[in-house]
Design an enzyme around this catalytic site. Structure first.
Site, PDB file in Angstrom:
ATOM      1  N   ARG A 215       3.168   8.568   8.464  1.00  0.00           N
ATOM      2  CA  ARG A 215       3.357   7.611   7.361  1.00  0.00           C
ATOM      3  C   ARG A 215       4.839   7.523   6.979  1.00  0.00           C
ATOM      4  O   ARG A 215       5.338   6.447   6.665  1.00  0.00           O
ATOM      5  CB  ARG A 215       2.524   8.038   6.147  1.00  0.00           C
ATOM      6  CG  ARG A 215       1.032   7.747   6.344  1.00  0.00           C
ATOM      7  CD  ARG A 215       0.169   8.523   5.365  1.00  0.00           C
ATOM      8  NE  ARG A 215       0.416   8.212   3.983  1.00  0.00           N
ATOM      9  CZ  ARG A 215       0.141   9.024   2.978  1.00  0.00           C
ATOM     10  NH1 ARG A 215      -0.401  10.215   3.207  1.00  0.00           N
ATOM     11  NH2 ARG A 215       0.380   8.664   1.747  1.00  0.00           N
TER      12      ARG A 215
ATOM     13  N   ARG B 159      -6.802  13.501  -0.169  1.00  0.00           N
ATOM     14  CA  ARG B 159      -6.939  12.238   0.565  1.00  0.00           C
ATOM     15  C   ARG B 159      -6.965  12.510   2.066  1.00  0.00           C
ATOM     16  O   ARG B 159      -6.272  13.396   2.558  1.00  0.00           O
ATOM     17  CB  ARG B 159      -5.757  11.313   0.232  1.00  0.00           C
ATOM     18  CG  ARG B 159      -6.106  10.343  -0.863  1.00  0.00           C
ATOM     19  CD  ARG B 159      -4.959   9.544  -1.365  1.00  0.00           C
ATOM     20  NE  ARG B 159      -4.122   8.915  -0.358  1.00  0.00           N
ATOM     21  CZ  ARG B 159      -3.111   8.099  -0.663  1.00  0.00           C
ATOM     22  NH1 ARG B 159      -2.849   7.827  -1.927  1.00  0.00           N
ATOM     23  NH2 ARG B 159      -2.370   7.565   0.273  1.00  0.00           N
TER      24      ARG B 159
ATOM     25  N   ARG C 173      -1.144  17.443  -3.253  1.00  0.00           N
ATOM     26  CA  ARG C 173      -1.757  16.407  -4.098  1.00  0.00           C
ATOM     27  C   ARG C 173      -3.282  16.544  -4.074  1.00  0.00           C
ATOM     28  O   ARG C 173      -3.888  16.811  -3.042  1.00  0.00           O
ATOM     29  CB  ARG C 173      -1.377  15.020  -3.597  1.00  0.00           C
ATOM     30  CG  ARG C 173      -2.174  13.921  -4.301  1.00  0.00           C
ATOM     31  CD  ARG C 173      -1.601  12.552  -4.089  1.00  0.00           C
ATOM     32  NE  ARG C 173      -1.622  12.125  -2.711  1.00  0.00           N
ATOM     33  CZ  ARG C 173      -1.089  10.991  -2.292  1.00  0.00           C
ATOM     34  NH1 ARG C 173      -0.472  10.201  -3.142  1.00  0.00           N
ATOM     35  NH2 ARG C 173      -1.149  10.654  -1.031  1.00  0.00           N
TER      36      ARG C 173
ATOM     37  N   ARG D  71       5.327  -4.104   1.642  1.00  0.00           N
ATOM     38  CA  ARG D  71       5.709  -2.979   2.485  1.00  0.00           C
ATOM     39  C   ARG D  71       6.370  -3.441   3.775  1.00  0.00           C
ATOM     40  O   ARG D  71       6.742  -2.624   4.594  1.00  0.00           O
ATOM     41  CB  ARG D  71       4.442  -2.226   2.861  1.00  0.00           C
ATOM     42  CG  ARG D  71       4.356  -0.811   2.347  1.00  0.00           C
ATOM     43  CD  ARG D  71       2.960  -0.369   2.746  1.00  0.00           C
ATOM     44  NE  ARG D  71       2.764   1.018   2.699  1.00  0.00           N
ATOM     45  CZ  ARG D  71       2.195   1.670   1.692  1.00  0.00           C
ATOM     46  NH1 ARG D  71       1.839   1.032   0.618  1.00  0.00           N
ATOM     47  NH2 ARG D  71       1.995   2.947   1.782  1.00  0.00           N
TER      48      ARG D  71
ATOM     49  N   LYS E   9       4.703   6.740  -6.768  1.00  0.00           N
ATOM     50  CA  LYS E   9       4.475   5.351  -7.210  1.00  0.00           C
ATOM     51  C   LYS E   9       3.213   5.279  -8.081  1.00  0.00           C
ATOM     52  O   LYS E   9       3.219   4.651  -9.135  1.00  0.00           O
ATOM     53  CB  LYS E   9       4.328   4.414  -5.990  1.00  0.00           C
ATOM     54  CG  LYS E   9       5.554   4.432  -5.071  1.00  0.00           C
ATOM     55  CD  LYS E   9       5.414   3.475  -3.901  1.00  0.00           C
ATOM     56  CE  LYS E   9       4.324   3.862  -2.900  1.00  0.00           C
ATOM     57  NZ  LYS E   9       4.553   5.158  -2.209  1.00  0.00           N
TER      58      LYS E   9
END
Ligand code: AP5
Length: 216
Positions: A172, A161, A128, A89, A14
């Site tokens: 998550r 992160r 990431r 969400r 996203k």
């Protein structure tokens, strides 16, 4: 004048695709996750309250998020449109957004559902890296920086992160399945949903979304 929502699981891309679409259409990107991380960095009461939920891979309570995003939308320059990343969400958040947009006589154009399987997500998030300064997103496999661990855009040291630890990623994804997936049907019923295979090349997805917006 696109008004867009990017909907999809953690790691669907996203942020990556959102940033390209915002540049392309010159629209503001409003990311609830980025806004929370900025609040945390600035050690605001909201950021400090949100931290526990984020670190645990849980959603931050609706009341806090809705107030935050409403404020961001009010302050953004939305004359050319806007892009929402990571909001709504939950159904409650989607209903609050409907009320807000109705009050501003604005309508959404498209909700892009970025579809990816869990195994791909876990691999992507583990690889990431992000720039804490300018927010640029990298991937050790699909989008490595030119120089290891250094941001191409601003030269800062890249970081992982806190919520990209394997156990938090798993949580998550579970939370997404339980609380966010119902939005797919919510927006499909309003005839706004466009499904995008988010495992293809990034540019290909951006061009599919532009085609769907009819703004090539
Ligand atoms: P948030 O920051 O919104 O995280 P998220 O939704 O979990 O999504 P991510 O940012 O992890 O992934 P992304 O889809 O943007 O993927 P990216 O482009 O980075 O939220 C964090 C937390 O804040 C939540 O857990 C929650 O606690 C809280 N929160 C936020 N909003 C909330 C709300 N509305 N309500 C309640 N709580 C809220 O891409 C991932 C990786 O894949 C990158 O390395 C990228 O380079 C790579 N990649 C992307 N696309 C491709 C591709 N096509 N091919 C190969 N690699 C790709």
């Amino acid at each position: 004048m696109p008004r867009i929502i990017l909907l999809g699981p953690p790691g669907a891309g996203k942020g990556t695709k959102g940033s390209l679409l915002c540049d392309k259409y010159d629209i503001p990107g409003i990311s609830s996750g980025d806004a929370l991380r900025s609040n945390l960095e600035a050690r605001t009461p909201l950021g400090l309250e949100a931290k526990g939920y984020m670190d645990a891979g849980e959603l931050v309570p609706d009341s806090l998020i809705i107030a935050l995003v409403e404020d961001l939308i009010e302050k953004a320059d939305t004359k050319n449109g806007f892009l929402l990343d990571g909001f709504p969400r939950t159904i409650e958040q989607a209903e609050a957004l409907d009320v807000l947009l109705f009050g501003k006589s604005l309508e959404l154009d498209k909700v892009f559902y970025l579809r990816v399987t869990a195994d791909v997500l876990i691999d992507r998030l583990a690889k990431r890296r992000i720039c804490p300064k300018c927010g640029e997103i990298y991937n050790l496999q699909s989008k490595p920086p030119k120089e290891a661990d250094i941001c191409d855009a601003c030269g800062s040291a890249l970081i992982m992160r806190d919520d990209d630890k394997p156990e938090t990623i798993k949580k998550r994804i579970e939370v997404y399945d339980e609380q966010t997936k119902p939005l797919i049907e919510y927006y499909a019923k309003q005839d706004m949903l466009v499904e995008i295979d988010a495992t293809t090349e990034i540019d290909e997805q951006v061009s599919q979304m532009s085609d769907a917006l009819g703004e090539g």
